[in-house]
Design a protein around this motif. Structure first.
Motif: not given
Ligand code: MG
Ligand code: AMP
Length: 342
Positions: A19-20, A299
């Motif tokens: 997601d990052d 992350d």
């Molecule tokens: Mg993440």
């Protein structure tokens, strides 16, 4: 040719496994000059890989520009480009890899593929000064107990199903929690758990050195729905059980390897309760407890940049035409020649 030990040689690191989308500039001597990030927030449910990849493509230019601006360097100052080559979600990995390949080709600098899990370990070592730890790496997508033995980061124990962070995130959504001010779900559960008073019995599943969280997740959601305790009580109990499982396996790896340090890394490392439990076992075994700082826990591009530098200094890089992503790249399959000389 970049100077291997120069403060004026820089690596651009790109992270995009889930997601990052992160981009960071790290100097060859290990100074993090910038660490820019933009996180994909699904409107509902978990991460949709293609939606997340679209998000990454949309924010890439902005995040890369921010990384360069904050570091106060120009694109031409970049000596090497490193990217997360795996493991992770295919569409997300490919988006980051495409940006990395384009930049490395345009700037005519070496490209280095980095294993995401190694990135979490190496940034933890850099930030804490740990040299040879037993590492508990706990995040949204991974749960691994590892230590370096005979040329590789060996896996001593891992989850057999879902990751620790994923367990907390799915639980939070299932019981209707909301993320406030962008705080991760794990942090929301942690805050509620602090107010829990009653322990609700939940299944504790350690199999050999491996862990299982899916039954625990289902039982915790059911305990909340059947009102076996308040939401705070269930959050408290979920953390107690899950973190005890993690601590048990980490302690056994520590007893076996007799390493001098315990390193906690990954997004879930932000959790104070988990930190305190691991600190106790580290103390009991005469090991130093090290935890990655919050800004480097989830992350991020800096961990990729720093690991890229370590790999590059050991003579590793990848031609653009061979820089395929590897969605299932296991930690123990990574050739890590730099570790022994650290
Ligand atoms: Mg993440
Ligand atoms: P990562 O996959 O490394 O980016 O980390 C993200 C994961 O860390 C998500 O599952 C978050 O819910 C989790 N997380 C973040 N902060 C905390 C916290 N304070 N306690 C537990 N989990 C957390």
């Amino acid at each position: 040719m970049p100077d291997h030990n120069s403060a004026n040689s820089y690596c651009l690191g790109i992270e995009s496994t889930a997601d990052d989308f992160g981009a960071a500039i790290v100097s060859f001597e290990g100074k993090v000059l910038s660490n820019a990030n933009d996180t994909y927030m699904p409107k509902e449910g978990g991460i949709h890989p293609r939606e997340a990849a679209r998000h990454h493509a949309e924010v890439a230019e902005k995040v890369l520009a921010e990384a360069l601006d904050k570091a106060e360097i120009k694109p031409r100052d970049i000596s090497i480009v490193a990217f997360s080559q795996g493991p992770g979600l295919g569409p997300c990995l490919r988006t980051g890899a495409t940006a990395a390949r384009a930049l490395a080709s345009y700037l005519d600098v070496p490209l280095v593929g980095v294993n995401h899990c190694v990135g979490h370990i190496e940034i933890g070592k850099l930030a804490t000064g740990a040299r040879d730890p037993v590492t508990l790496y706990v995040s949204g997508g991974n749960t691994i107990v590892s230590a370096f033995e005979a040329g590789r980061y060996r896996i001593f124990g891992e989850t057999l199903d879902i990751a620790m962070g994923n367990c907390l995130d799915v639980f939070a959504r299932a019981v209707g929690l909301r993320q406030r001010r962008g705080a991760p779900f794990g942090a929301v559960v942690e805050e509620l758990a602090r107010k829990g008073k009653k322990f609700v019995s939940l299944p504790y599943t350690v199999k050999g050195m491996d862990l299982s969280f899916s039954g625990l997740l289902t039982a915790a959601v059911q305990a909340f729905r059947s009102k076996k305790g308040s939401l705070e009580d269930v959050c408290f109990s979920l953390q107690e059980v899950a973190f005890s499982m993690l601590t048990e396996v980490t302690e056994r790896a520590l007893a076996h390897t007799e390493k001098p340090e315990v390193l906690l890394t990954g997004g879930v490392a932000a959790n104070k309760k988990l930190q305190s439990m691991l600190e106790v076992i580290a103390d009991e075994h005469g090991a130093r407890f090290c935890v990655v700082p919050l800004r480097l826990a989830a992350d991020n591009g800096a961990m990729i940049a720093w690991t890229g530098i370590l790999a590059y200094k050991s003579g590793m890089s990848v031609p653009v035409e061979k820089s395929f992503v590897n969605v299932k790249w296991r930690l123990e399959d990574v050739y890590a020649p730099w570790v022994e000389g650290q």
